[in-house]
Motif scaffolding. Sequence first.
Motif: not given
Length: 554
Positions: A158-167
């Motif tokens: 995963v990439r951190s920016q993907q996680l923030y967008r998912a949030m």
Amino acid sequence: MYIRRVSRKNKNGTTTAYLQLAHNEWDPKAKYAKAKVIYSFGREDEVDRAVLERLVQSISRYLSPEAALEAQHAIGETAEFLFQSSKRLGGAWMLHQLWHKIGLDAILETLFADRKHQTSIERLIFSMVANRALNPSSKLAMEDWVREEVFLPDLAEVRSQQLYRAMDELLDVQSQLEHQVYCAVSDLLNLEVDLLYFDTTSSYFEVDPFDVPEGESFRKTGFSKDKRPDLVQVVIGLAVTREGIPIRSWVWPGNTSDLSVVDQVKKDLIGWKLGRVISVTDRGFVSEENLRTLQKTGGHYIAGEKLRSGKEATEAAMSRKGRYHHVRENLQVKDIVVGDGEARKRYVLVYNPKEAERDRARREQTIDQLQAHLAELKQLNGQAHTKAACQLRSHPTYGKYLRQLKDGTLKLNKQAIRDAEKYDGKYLIRTSDDTISAEDVALGYKQLVDVEDAFRTLKTTLELRPMFHRLEDRIRSHILLSWLALLLVRIAEVKTGETWNVLRKDLDRIHLGHFSSKNGDVHQRTEMTAKQRKIFAMLEIEPPPRFLEIQPKA
């Protein structure tokens, strides 16, 4: 161990063959050996059987006791299989299976069906929930955690920016998600929702109060239940069933009073059409206005009352004579009605003999210590005597058992000691429901501890605090993810009777090893203990297979 060929007839009359890795296991009931599938390679026309056979021969030799012993002495490239890496498997696998059993994967996939992303949003959300339950960390640290430390099904990195967008996208579907999760969990666990326990807590942020984004009305200073009034915070609410399952969470600005949130909570739960709901609240929620709010639309409440509140009705309930009824070990109740007509109030006085003994022992120890301090006080004079006397009078524990004579001398207040004895092992509960038994009132209020346990798990095990998010939406999403993690954790605890710390420790010992050879790669889990197998059996979910993946090389 051998390659097994199975075929299936299609609707159009054609036949499709599949190749599987299998071995024979003796069936004691049938009295003969049966084939057990270890791994499915897929359709026969899509794989190279010769390559598979070479790889299976390597695996068979490696797994034999003689070959395993020989492999221990092999060095470097001379070994048939090289041990490349190991990842923790057990905890993530269990959470994934519970996630699937509840139907959270299907719910999220449906909610995000019209949103196209390179990586599944459902998998990204699961990864953040699993991280919160297994190894709480920042979104940036999760990149290494997913890639190097843990095996998450269908998610290699995963990439951190993907996680923030998912949030951010998770917050868009919060309302539908909460309701659908509640329905799914209720059906799966057959939850009883006639009693819901509600309480609030606060959680702080490790940021400069002056660094809060301009115009934000969310993070505020206020009364801190974490004893950090110097930091900005938010207020979090949880509704928990009598089984200890958190069915919904809320978050409010940090300066929100507990007594101002009841109306919203009541409206939100009524919107779910839960039927007969009795709200159970602690003593901090007790005010006449608040209790009337809980009774709106036919609802009822069970609320704790302060024994020394000074209210006329409370004093009348405490002084009412009558026998206690034994309902359980160390639990006796007395049903009391104060007043008549619309002014009538129902109380249940609860008495715990064992707790009364502890209260009496603690008070006797306190009195012994106080008498020792009074004896020391007689040896002092002047300013030292005055200072020591003031400290005793203002002491939160000793002070209530002291009285001061006209000449300034401090003495034990024997009347205060006798008054304190009346409250040993007792607590008072008030309820608006005349149909529920005194036993259920007492046990219902006693279960409020489940909410406190849930908050403790959120703050310690799941490391909800401190939070570093700056944006209000990210804060709300962070708490939503923590609620989902808490939901899985509490289901696991209720089903197994073990704490999450114990479960996580046992399951994290199950690892997934990656072995490579010239014929291909094998991903095999470590052998499971009887206790680990029992955990999966109690949760009624499948344990991880012996081989998670076998990749032949051409």
